[in-house]
Motif scaffolding. Structure first.
Motif, PDB file in Angstrom:
ATOM      1  N   ARG A 189      -2.273  11.000  -2.557  1.00 49.22           N
ATOM      2  CA  ARG A 189      -1.003  10.943  -1.591  1.00 49.22           C
ATOM      3  C   ARG A 189       0.170  10.989  -2.400  1.00 49.22           C
ATOM      4  O   ARG A 189       1.256  10.927  -1.800  1.00 49.22           O
ATOM      5  CB  ARG A 189      -1.340   9.679  -0.841  1.00 49.22           C
ATOM      6  N   ASN A 191       0.731  -1.129  -0.055  1.00 47.89           N
ATOM      7  CA  ASN A 191       0.004   0.006   0.015  1.00 47.89           C
ATOM      8  C   ASN A 191       0.910   1.276  -0.010  1.00 47.89           C
ATOM      9  O   ASN A 191       2.157   1.095  -0.029  1.00 47.89           O
ATOM     10  CB  ASN A 191      -1.007   0.047   1.172  1.00 47.89           C
ATOM     11  N   ILE A 192       0.319   2.399  -0.015  1.00 48.01           N
ATOM     12  CA  ILE A 192       1.108   3.641  -0.155  1.00 48.01           C
ATOM     13  C   ILE A 192       1.925   3.918   1.176  1.00 48.01           C
ATOM     14  O   ILE A 192       3.164   4.304   0.945  1.00 48.01           O
ATOM     15  CB  ILE A 192       0.201   4.850  -0.229  1.00 48.01           C
ATOM     16  N   ASP A 193       1.436   3.728   2.344  1.00 47.05           N
ATOM     17  CA  ASP A 193       2.395   3.684   3.336  1.00 47.05           C
ATOM     18  C   ASP A 193       3.688   2.848   3.255  1.00 47.05           C
ATOM     19  O   ASP A 193       4.766   3.196   3.808  1.00 47.05           O
ATOM     20  CB  ASP A 193       1.572   3.248   4.862  1.00 47.05           C
ATOM     21  N   GLU A 252      -7.792   8.535  -3.303  1.00 47.99           N
ATOM     22  CA  GLU A 252      -7.190   8.606  -2.000  1.00 47.99           C
ATOM     23  C   GLU A 252      -5.416   8.381  -2.342  1.00 47.99           C
ATOM     24  O   GLU A 252      -4.720   9.191  -2.114  1.00 47.99           O
ATOM     25  CB  GLU A 252      -7.567   7.953  -0.754  1.00 47.99           C
ATOM     26  N   TYR A 253      -5.274   7.234  -2.796  1.00 49.12           N
ATOM     27  CA  TYR A 253      -3.725   6.933  -3.345  1.00 49.12           C
ATOM     28  C   TYR A 253      -3.178   8.091  -4.097  1.00 49.12           C
ATOM     29  O   TYR A 253      -2.092   8.454  -4.093  1.00 49.12           O
ATOM     30  CB  TYR A 253      -3.616   5.506  -3.538  1.00 49.12           C
ATOM     31  N   GLU A 273      -4.441  -0.825  -2.582  1.00 47.74           N
ATOM     32  CA  GLU A 273      -5.288   0.121  -2.175  1.00 47.74           C
ATOM     33  C   GLU A 273      -6.729  -0.011  -2.693  1.00 47.74           C
ATOM     34  O   GLU A 273      -6.833  -0.299  -3.888  1.00 47.74           O
ATOM     35  CB  GLU A 273      -4.774   1.407  -2.618  1.00 47.74           C
ATOM     36  N   LEU A 277      -0.157  -2.393  -6.503  1.00 49.11           N
ATOM     37  CA  LEU A 277      -0.717  -1.578  -5.538  1.00 49.11           C
ATOM     38  C   LEU A 277      -1.948  -2.031  -4.746  1.00 49.11           C
ATOM     39  O   LEU A 277      -2.749  -2.305  -5.385  1.00 49.11           O
ATOM     40  CB  LEU A 277      -1.028  -0.180  -5.979  1.00 49.11           C
TER      41      LEU A 277
END
Length: 157
Positions: free
Chosen positions: A118, A27-29, A114-115, A109, A107
């Protein structure tokens, strides 16, 4: 005779297992963590998909960049935005067929908007798109690259 067949079988299994590229979900984190805690000083993060013709056309340029600059502290991360449900049916076979050597991720997500925001607030969401990161410098480009264009952006960092 049996020993030769066994040797051939062992060599075949080793070569096939060494050939297969691992595609990890992230994920993005996790992507941000990978970049923040990575040992490389420069990151080229390409967002692509198996169904995107311009993405597929430019993927060899990212492979060539990493190969040409393997002595640099460069990480090329290929982040697929295919649906998570397509990991085994599309993404992994595609990566194997294209023999991609760079790190490949899918990815993970649920909310594209949202992603997208970000990664870069100016990103419309279209692909291919590439994020260049070196220390505190970030440059996001929403466009297909030729190898020369990719090399120019890499060297600008």
């Amino acid at each position: 005779m049996k020993i030769n067949v066994l040797r051939i079988l062992v060599l075949f299994v080793l070569s096939v297992s060494g050939y297969s590229q691992n595609v990890k979900l992230l994920n993005i984190d996790q992507l941000n963590e990978r970049i923040k805690n990575g040992k490389d000083s420069t990151y080229v993060v390409n967002f692509w998909a198996t169904w995107c013709a311009p993405c597929i056309k430019e993927l060899p340029h990212f492979e060539k960049l990493k190969a040409d600059y393997k002595s640099d502290k460069l990480a090329v991360l290929l982040v697929s935005v295919d649906f998570k449900s397509k990991l085994n049916s599309n993404v992994i076979p595609f990566v194997k067929r294209k023999n991609l050597k760079n790190e490949v991720f899918l990815l993970n997500e649920s909310s594209p908007q949202e992603y997208i925001d970000r990664i870069d607030p100016g990103w419309s969401g279209s692909i291919p798109a590439t994020l260049f990161i070196k220390e505190d410098k970030r440059k996001f480009i929403e466009s297909e690259f030729t190898y020369d264009q990719l090399l120019t952006e890499y060297k600008k960092l």
